[in-house]
Write a protein that holds these residues in place. Structure first.
Motif, PDB file in Angstrom:
ATOM      1  N   VAL A  31      -2.713   1.022  -1.206  1.00 30.74           N
ATOM      2  CA  VAL A  31      -2.279  -0.131  -1.064  1.00 30.74           C
ATOM      3  C   VAL A  31      -3.879  -0.336  -0.535  1.00 30.74           C
ATOM      4  CG1 VAL A  31      -1.863  -2.661  -0.194  1.00 30.74           C
ATOM      5  CG2 VAL A  31      -0.175  -0.869  -0.279  1.00 30.74           C
ATOM      6  N   ALA A  32      -4.638  -0.908   0.706  1.00 30.79           N
ATOM      7  CA  ALA A  32      -6.070  -1.137   0.645  1.00 30.79           C
ATOM      8  C   ALA A  32      -7.046  -0.465  -0.393  1.00 30.79           C
ATOM      9  CB  ALA A  32      -6.116  -0.099   1.706  1.00 30.79           C
ATOM     10  N   ILE A  33      -6.819   0.226  -1.106  1.00 27.49           N
ATOM     11  CA  ILE A  33      -8.182   1.054  -1.971  1.00 27.49           C
ATOM     12  C   ILE A  33      -7.356  -0.181  -3.654  1.00 27.49           C
ATOM     13  CG2 ILE A  33      -7.710   3.218  -4.033  1.00 27.49           C
ATOM     14  CD1 ILE A  33      -7.744   4.558  -1.088  1.00 27.49           C
ATOM     15  N   ALA A  34      -6.124   0.150  -3.277  1.00 27.10           N
ATOM     16  CA  ALA A  34      -6.091  -1.401  -5.008  1.00 27.10           C
ATOM     17  C   ALA A  34      -6.305  -2.180  -4.695  1.00 27.10           C
ATOM     18  CB  ALA A  34      -4.635  -1.156  -4.510  1.00 27.10           C
ATOM     19  N   LEU A  35      -6.391  -3.148  -3.484  1.00 28.95           N
ATOM     20  CA  LEU A  35      -6.893  -4.230  -2.600  1.00 28.95           C
ATOM     21  C   LEU A  35      -8.485  -4.773  -2.954  1.00 28.95           C
ATOM     22  CD1 LEU A  35      -4.873  -5.977   0.272  1.00 28.95           C
ATOM     23  CD2 LEU A  35      -4.550  -5.190  -2.395  1.00 28.95           C
ATOM     24  N   LYS A  36      -9.138  -3.077  -3.152  1.00 33.22           N
ATOM     25  CA  LYS A  36     -10.179  -3.106  -2.675  1.00 33.22           C
ATOM     26  C   LYS A  36     -11.191  -3.322  -3.955  1.00 33.22           C
ATOM     27  CE  LYS A  36     -13.468  -2.504  -0.333  1.00 33.22           C
ATOM     28  NZ  LYS A  36     -14.991  -3.345   0.439  1.00 33.22           N
ATOM     29  N   ALA A  37     -10.088  -2.955  -4.953  1.00 34.22           N
ATOM     30  CA  ALA A  37      -9.963  -2.537  -6.761  1.00 34.22           C
ATOM     31  C   ALA A  37     -10.861  -4.100  -7.658  1.00 34.22           C
ATOM     32  CB  ALA A  37      -9.372  -1.909  -7.353  1.00 34.22           C
ATOM     33  N   GLU A  38      -9.552  -4.788  -6.665  1.00 37.02           N
ATOM     34  CA  GLU A  38      -9.790  -6.008  -6.744  1.00 37.02           C
ATOM     35  C   GLU A  38     -11.120  -7.070  -6.348  1.00 37.02           C
ATOM     36  OE1 GLU A  38      -6.789  -8.827  -8.183  1.00 37.02           O
ATOM     37  OE2 GLU A  38      -6.691 -10.356  -6.999  1.00 37.02           O
ATOM     38  N   GLU A  39     -10.991  -6.690  -5.379  1.00 35.22           N
ATOM     39  CA  GLU A  39     -12.290  -7.173  -5.037  1.00 35.22           C
ATOM     40  C   GLU A  39     -13.095  -6.945  -5.457  1.00 35.22           C
ATOM     41  OE1 GLU A  39     -12.546  -6.297  -0.054  1.00 35.22           O
ATOM     42  OE2 GLU A  39     -14.661  -6.805  -0.580  1.00 35.22           O
ATOM     43  N   VAL A  40     -13.945  -5.333  -5.429  1.00 33.65           N
ATOM     44  CA  VAL A  40     -14.537  -5.638  -6.234  1.00 33.65           C
ATOM     45  C   VAL A  40     -14.910  -5.121  -8.031  1.00 33.65           C
ATOM     46  CG1 VAL A  40     -15.453  -3.630  -4.201  1.00 33.65           C
ATOM     47  CG2 VAL A  40     -14.437  -3.133  -6.460  1.00 33.65           C
ATOM     48  N   GLY A  41     -14.219  -6.237  -8.662  1.00 30.28           N
ATOM     49  CA  GLY A  41     -14.260  -6.708  -9.592  1.00 30.28           C
ATOM     50  C   GLY A  41     -13.352  -5.330 -10.850  1.00 30.28           C
ATOM     51  N   LEU A  42     -13.024  -4.309 -10.200  1.00 29.87           N
ATOM     52  CA  LEU A  42     -12.143  -3.347 -11.819  1.00 29.87           C
ATOM     53  C   LEU A  42     -10.900  -4.129 -12.061  1.00 29.87           C
ATOM     54  CD1 LEU A  42     -12.507  -0.027  -9.225  1.00 29.87           C
ATOM     55  CD2 LEU A  42     -14.057  -1.631 -10.690  1.00 29.87           C
ATOM     56  N   ASP A  43     -10.698  -3.748 -12.728  1.00 31.18           N
ATOM     57  CA  ASP A  43      -9.547  -4.276 -13.872  1.00 31.18           C
ATOM     58  C   ASP A  43      -8.227  -3.148 -13.645  1.00 31.18           C
ATOM     59  OD1 ASP A  43     -11.621  -5.529 -15.308  1.00 31.18           O
ATOM     60  OD2 ASP A  43     -12.283  -3.718 -16.566  1.00 31.18           O
ATOM     61  N   VAL A  44      -8.367  -2.429 -13.759  1.00 30.03           N
ATOM     62  CA  VAL A  44      -7.080  -1.800 -13.333  1.00 30.03           C
ATOM     63  C   VAL A  44      -6.687  -0.871 -11.965  1.00 30.03           C
ATOM     64  CG1 VAL A  44      -5.942   0.224 -14.484  1.00 30.03           C
ATOM     65  CG2 VAL A  44      -7.179  -1.342 -15.671  1.00 30.03           C
ATOM     66  N   PHE A  45      -5.796  -0.627 -11.386  1.00 23.33           N
ATOM     67  CA  PHE A  45      -5.155  -0.153 -10.797  1.00 23.33           C
ATOM     68  C   PHE A  45      -4.407   1.011 -10.922  1.00 23.33           C
ATOM     69  CE2 PHE A  45      -2.370   1.643  -7.209  1.00 23.33           C
ATOM     70  CZ  PHE A  45      -3.014   2.174  -6.492  1.00 23.33           C
ATOM     71  N   ALA A  46      -4.525   2.405 -11.293  1.00 18.38           N
ATOM     72  CA  ALA A  46      -2.327   2.795 -11.271  1.00 18.38           C
ATOM     73  C   ALA A  46      -2.668   3.902 -10.333  1.00 18.38           C
ATOM     74  CB  ALA A  46      -2.869   4.078 -12.419  1.00 18.38           C
ATOM     75  N   THR A  47      -1.125   3.918 -10.402  1.00 20.23           N
ATOM     76  CA  THR A  47      -0.620   4.844  -9.643  1.00 20.23           C
ATOM     77  C   THR A  47       0.175   6.526  -9.926  1.00 20.23           C
ATOM     78  OG1 THR A  47       0.787   5.714  -7.217  1.00 20.23           O
ATOM     79  CG2 THR A  47       0.996   3.680  -9.316  1.00 20.23           C
ATOM     80  N   GLY A  48       0.148   6.874  -9.569  1.00 19.18           N
ATOM     81  CA  GLY A  48       0.698   8.309  -9.838  1.00 19.18           C
ATOM     82  C   GLY A  48       2.201   8.426  -9.096  1.00 19.18           C
ATOM     83  N   GLU A  49       2.636   9.222  -9.945  1.00 20.22           N
ATOM     84  CA  GLU A  49       4.587   9.265  -9.409  1.00 20.22           C
ATOM     85  C   GLU A  49       4.894  11.352  -9.256  1.00 20.22           C
ATOM     86  OE1 GLU A  49       7.220   7.424 -12.645  1.00 20.22           O
ATOM     87  OE2 GLU A  49       8.780   8.936 -11.343  1.00 20.22           O
ATOM     88  N   HIS A  50       5.263  11.160  -8.327  1.00 19.86           N
ATOM     89  CA  HIS A  50       5.407  12.419  -7.526  1.00 19.86           C
ATOM     90  C   HIS A  50       6.595  12.546  -7.141  1.00 19.86           C
ATOM     91  CE1 HIS A  50       1.635  14.161  -8.768  1.00 19.86           C
ATOM     92  NE2 HIS A  50       0.992  12.737  -8.428  1.00 19.86           N
ATOM     93  N   HIS A  51       7.451  13.258  -7.281  1.00 19.50           N
ATOM     94  CA  HIS A  51       7.988  14.119  -6.180  1.00 19.50           C
ATOM     95  C   HIS A  51       9.027  15.133  -5.407  1.00 19.50           C
ATOM     96  CE1 HIS A  51      10.508  10.302  -8.609  1.00 19.50           C
ATOM     97  NE2 HIS A  51       9.709  10.538  -9.534  1.00 19.50           N
ATOM     98  N   ASN A  52       7.411  15.284  -5.257  1.00 18.01           N
ATOM     99  CA  ASN A  52       7.175  16.652  -3.986  1.00 18.01           C
ATOM    100  C   ASN A  52       5.978  16.544  -2.921  1.00 18.01           C
ATOM    101  OD1 ASN A  52       5.771  16.255  -6.580  1.00 18.01           O
ATOM    102  ND2 ASN A  52       5.259  19.381  -5.937  1.00 18.01           N
ATOM    103  N   PRO A  53       5.895  17.229  -1.969  1.00 22.04           N
ATOM    104  CA  PRO A  53       5.331  17.250  -1.095  1.00 22.04           C
ATOM    105  C   PRO A  53       4.039  17.926  -1.883  1.00 22.04           C
ATOM    106  CG  PRO A  53       6.980  17.544   0.206  1.00 22.04           C
ATOM    107  CD  PRO A  53       7.718  17.911  -1.387  1.00 22.04           C
ATOM    108  N   PRO A  54       2.526  17.834  -1.611  1.00 25.33           N
ATOM    109  CA  PRO A  54       2.367  16.549  -0.347  1.00 25.33           C
ATOM    110  C   PRO A  54       2.033  15.530  -1.147  1.00 25.33           C
ATOM    111  CG  PRO A  54       0.512  17.643  -1.125  1.00 25.33           C
ATOM    112  CD  PRO A  54       1.461  18.759  -1.741  1.00 25.33           C
ATOM    113  N   PHE A  55       2.462  14.678  -2.023  1.00 17.75           N
ATOM    114  CA  PHE A  55       2.272  13.767  -2.602  1.00 17.75           C
ATOM    115  C   PHE A  55       3.982  11.976  -1.982  1.00 17.75           C
ATOM    116  CE2 PHE A  55       1.211  17.172  -5.437  1.00 17.75           C
ATOM    117  CZ  PHE A  55       0.037  16.938  -5.903  1.00 17.75           C
ATOM    118  N   VAL A  56       2.545  11.456  -2.295  1.00 21.65           N
ATOM    119  CA  VAL A  56       3.827  10.250  -1.681  1.00 21.65           C
ATOM    120  C   VAL A  56       3.691   9.033  -2.412  1.00 21.65           C
ATOM    121  CG1 VAL A  56       2.892  10.077   1.179  1.00 21.65           C
ATOM    122  CG2 VAL A  56       1.637   8.781  -1.258  1.00 21.65           C
TER     123      VAL A  56
END
Lengths: 366, 199
Positions: A31-56
């Motif tokens: 979340v902090a990374i996404a907010l930083k992306a907006e703060e520094v003027g980037l256009d897009v934040f994309a998250t992966g989707e996973h259903h197994n560790p070590p991914f959240v």
């Protein structure tokens, strides 16, 4: 042209300290990374989707909805949404809901997923991967475009008189990208519908990327959506920067050497030569990224992977400061030079809404 | 015609390479061919990297292209622990799964003793059958003692003749055409549209 970041959401020990973040820490860091992306003027934040560790990130719209509430301009996207193992009805509902909450700042990237056991865990067969992607997406499109859907297919229980709610914002479905590294069938699918094609080239030599994008562009034109040069192309990128390139190499090497996916394999030097990974000064990242245009032509979306392999949050935020302040402004300027006027920008909710209004006006005039 | 020889010998000089050279020379005597030899020892590090990174380095990619473009293959491995060597297997593990479809392949192996000669039929032949290659009936096994005994040259000649006879009929790999999307949809029983939707 759009610039942004995409995250895998891996929980990886920091190889320099041996410390593994908790799931909560990693989720909050995303979340902090996404907010930083907006703060520094980037256009897009994309998250992966996973259903197994070590991914959240198993629940992308929960995360993206939360980020939507705390941002104003950022486009929220996925990298990727599993079109194979998710129920297309649930995708239609979840992302239409997100569209309303985010005032249209939503698009999706479809992917099949390559983790074998995820398919049986969700009652599917990996050998049907392409067919699942084809059929599920055909249904998803109808759910967003037709108010009442009757449906019968091979993989899902039939629907009679079904209405997916909420309806897409302003009657405009979210724009869809199709991500694939090596399946021509997916490039063909993206071309057929006039959707975007994202080649996640970060682990691949440029020649491979060139061939896949060329196939998509030619088929896009074949289906009458425009010229090959007007097709909607996205690429990945991966960078680690410090003011002095030697410092970047020194600091990033332990993360590279132990990274999931490519760690304990080729050397950092070989890998940076053969793939888009750039470890060096901001200028080197600029030069490398500009060279992508020589491989695929003028394109619409550039996403960078910045936060994997156990890099601490503080470091990632520093990287995003450099990306937003020193790299992307130059890329915006340089990519605009010599870009033909008829090469479109990536579609957004606003542009799709305008196109829809124009179409309706044309129809009522007839 | 193009003949590619894959040799997995590790020592220099190598009896595996020696056998490979005898086999390719025998083919060339009967039917002149362009011969390219791939020494897997030179590619060992790139093969290992391919296993971890998922893509081939330059030299390995060139070797894979050569194999895919060949009209016939001679593959020779030393016997390690009662089978082909791990390096030999890894080269074929990272090769495109369709690269050998319909391709004539002569299988051969070397070992310290004749007791391992069935490795041709319990290890190599099933591997290349799996890859849907056309394996010639005669495989050639050379134990150390064979280099000083009768019989090996005859087996080499017979195997080479069999390979040469099949090479003109080799199926070269072609770029797969894209299956048109409407056909893909129709195969699932969904109604194909008249034409692609225009955005």
């Amino acid at each position: 042209m759009q610039f942004g970041i995409f995250t895998v959401g891996d929980v990886t020990p920091d190889p320099t300290t041996g410390r593994t973040p908790t799931e909560r820490e990693r989720i909050k860091a995303m979340v902090a990374i996404a907010l930083k992306a907006e703060e520094v003027g980037l256009d897009v934040f994309a998250t992966g989707e996973h259903h197994n560790p070590p991914f959240v990130p198993s629940s992308p719209t929960t995360m993206l909805g939360y980020i939507a509430a705390r941002t104003e301009n950022l486009i929220l996207s996925t990298s990727t949404t599993l079109i194979t193992t998710n129920d297309p009805v649930k995708i239609a509902e979840d992302y239409a809901m997100l569209q309303h909450l985010a005032d249209g700042r939503v698009d999706l990237m479809m992917g099949r997923g390559n983790t074998g056991p995820v398919y049986p865990w969700f009652g599917k067969d990996i050998r049907e991967g392409i067919n699942l992607a084809v059929e599920n997406y055909a249904l998803l499109r109808r759910l967003w475009r037709e108010d009442v859907v009757d449906w019968e297919g091979k993989f899902r229980t039939p629907l009679q008189g079904f209405t997916s709610t909420p309806r897409p914002l302003d009657g405009v479905a979210p724009f869809v990208w199709h991500g694939s590294i090596r399946s021509p069938e997916i490039a063909e699918q993206a071309a057929y519908y006039g959707d975007g094609f994202f080649h996640n080239n970060i682990f691949w030599p440029a020649e491979h990327t060139r061939r896949m994008v060329e196939l998509y562009r030619n088929r896009y034109a074949h289906y009458g959506h425009g010229t090959p040069a007007q097709a909607i192309v996205g690429l990945g990128g991966q960078a680690f920067m410090r003011k002095n390139s030697q410092d970047a190499v020194r600091e990033f090497r332990p993360y590279f050497d132990n990274a999931p996916v490519y760690g304990h394999g080729p050397s950092l030097e070989d890998f940076t030569e053969q793939t888009p990974l750039t470890v060096g000064s901001p200028q080197q990242v600029i030069d490398r990224t500009l060279s992508f245009r020589e491989t695929v032509g003028d394109y619409q979306r550039q996403l960078f992977l910045m936060d994997h392999a156990g890099l601490p949050l503080k470091t990632v935020l520093e990287q995003l400061d450099m990306l937003g302040e020193e790299v992307v402004p130059v890329l915006r300027k340089e990519f605009a030079v010599g870009r033909p006027a008829d090469v479109p920008e990536a579609p957004t909710h606003r542009s799709l809404l305008a196109a829809k209004a124009a179409e309706e006006k044309e129809e009522s005039a007839v | 015609m193009k003949l590619v020889v894959v040799s997995a010998g590790l020592s220099v000089p190598s009896s595996t390479r020696l056998l490979a050279d005898r086999l390719s020379a025998a083919v060339d005597r009967g039917t002149p061919v362009d011969t390219e030899v791939i020494e897997l020892r030179d590619l060992a590090v790139e093969i290992a990297h391919h296993l971890t990174s998922g893509f081939p380095g330059r030299a390995l990619a060139a070797a894979q292209d050569a194999v895919a473009g060949a009209d016939g293959l001679i593959v020779v491995t030393p016997v390690f622990s009662a089978s082909y060597s791990g390096l030999f297997k890894s080269f074929f593990d990272v090769l495109d799964k369709d690269a050998l479809v319909g391709k004539p392949v002569l299988i051969a192996a070397t070992g310290g003793t004749a007791r391992h000669s069935l490795v041709l039929d319990h290890a190599l032949r099933p591997l290349f059958s799996h890859l849907r290659a056309v394996v010639v009936p005669t495989g050639v096994y050379a134990a150390s003692e064979d280099w000083g005994a009768e019989g090996l040259p005859d087996r080499i000649e017979r195997a080479a003749e069999e390979l040469a006879a099949l090479m003109p009929k080799a199926r070269r790999r072609q770029e797969e055409p894209v299956v048109p999307f409407a056909q893909q949809l129709a195969a699932l029983g969904a109604r194909p549209r008249e034409q692609a939707p225009v955005r």
